[in-house]
Motif scaffolding. Structure first.
Motif, short mmCIF file in Angstrom:
data_model
loop_
_atom_site.label_atom_id
_atom_site.label_comp_id
_atom_site.label_asym_id
_atom_site.label_seq_id
_atom_site.Cartn_x
_atom_site.Cartn_y
_atom_site.Cartn_z
N LEU A 274 0.87 -1.16 0.00
CA LEU A 274 0.00 0.00 0.00
C LEU A 274 0.91 1.22 0.00
O LEU A 274 1.77 1.35 0.88
CB LEU A 274 -0.87 -0.02 1.27
CG LEU A 274 -1.90 1.07 1.45
CD1 LEU A 274 -3.00 0.94 0.39
CD2 LEU A 274 -2.52 0.97 2.83
N ALA A 275 0.79 2.05 -1.00
CA ALA A 275 1.62 3.26 -1.08
C ALA A 275 0.79 4.46 -0.68
O ALA A 275 -0.31 4.68 -1.22
CB ALA A 275 2.18 3.44 -2.48
N ILE A 276 1.30 5.20 0.29
CA ILE A 276 0.63 6.42 0.75
C ILE A 276 1.61 7.57 0.73
O ILE A 276 2.82 7.38 0.65
CB ILE A 276 0.04 6.26 2.17
CG1 ILE A 276 1.16 6.07 3.20
CG2 ILE A 276 -0.96 5.15 2.22
CD1 ILE A 276 0.74 6.34 4.61
N SER A 277 1.07 8.75 0.88
CA SER A 277 1.91 9.93 0.99
C SER A 277 1.28 10.89 1.99
O SER A 277 0.09 11.15 1.94
CB SER A 277 2.02 10.63 -0.37
OG SER A 277 2.70 11.86 -0.23
N SER A 278 2.11 11.36 2.93
CA SER A 278 1.65 12.42 3.83
C SER A 278 2.79 13.38 4.17
O SER A 278 2.59 14.37 4.85
CB SER A 278 1.05 11.85 5.11
OG SER A 278 2.05 11.27 5.91
N TYR A 279 4.00 13.08 3.68
CA TYR A 279 5.16 13.91 4.00
C TYR A 279 5.69 14.70 2.81
O TYR A 279 6.08 15.83 2.96
CB TYR A 279 6.31 13.05 4.56
CG TYR A 279 6.12 12.66 6.00
CD1 TYR A 279 6.78 13.33 7.01
CD2 TYR A 279 5.28 11.62 6.34
CE1 TYR A 279 6.59 12.98 8.34
CE2 TYR A 279 5.10 11.25 7.66
CZ TYR A 279 5.76 11.94 8.65
OH TYR A 279 5.57 11.58 9.95
N GLY A 280 5.76 14.08 1.64
CA GLY A 280 6.40 14.73 0.50
C GLY A 280 7.87 14.92 0.80
O GLY A 280 8.54 14.04 1.30
#
Length: 178
Positions: free
Chosen positions: A66-72
């Motif tokens: 599962l790939a997520i992003s919350s930081y960049g």
């Protein structure tokens, strides 16, 4: 601001021992059962691979990503969780363990847990390598925890700063580059 490698917070040997310990706990809890391990990309991938190798034949270990992003490219969460790649496995009626590198505010894991619980797994647990407990803003129930760490920006063993430093075999404090 740019960062460089600072002092070692958790050594390669300490990581290896903790992963063996976590693997033994999970093997005991799921002996003879099928478990779908969900790796939260990209940060958890090194921990995830090492943890799965600890399952041995006692656990029918399957996995997905599962790939997520919350930081960049930042050192702090944006507060917005985006699913970049969803699971390709149906987890309905299955034992599922989410494997994450670090638990900080709890926003990402809270979101992922809710998302996966809606898919009706038989069980859903969380395994995190690092826990910054003092930063928690969202409640998250974690069954397997590696290390509780202070509120420091850390890199190595999968953790990065803007894509750099993931390859380091130990966890380091990131220091501002001068």
């Amino acid at each position: 601001m740019k960062y460089r490698i600072g002092r070692v917070l958790i050594s390669e040997g300490q990581l290896r021992e903790k992963v063996k310990e976590l693997g033994a706990q999970i093997r005991e809890d799921y002996k003879g059962e099928k478990v779908i391990f969900v790796c939260v990309l990209k940060g958890a991938v090194i921990f995830f691979a090492d943890l799965l190798r600890e399952m041995g034949p006692e656990v029918d270990a399957q996995f997905d990503f599962l790939a997520i992003s919350s930081y960049g490219a930042s050192t702090v969460s944006s507060g917005i969780v985006k699913i970049q790649e969803d699971l390709s496995t149906d987890i309905h009626g299955e034992n599922v363990i989410i494997v994450e590198d670090i638990l900080d505010t709890g926003l990402s894991l809270s979101y992922i847990s809710k998302l996966l619980r809606e898919r009706a797994p038989k069980s859903l647990e969380i395994c995190v390598l690092l826990d910054k407990e003092e930063r928690r803003t969202q409640p998250v129930n974690v069954k397997y925890t590696g290390f509780k760490i202070p509120d420091e920006f850390v890199i190595g063993y999968g953790l990065d700063y803007a894509g750099h430093f993931r390859h380091l075999p130990s966890v380091h404090i990131a220091e501002p580059a001068e």
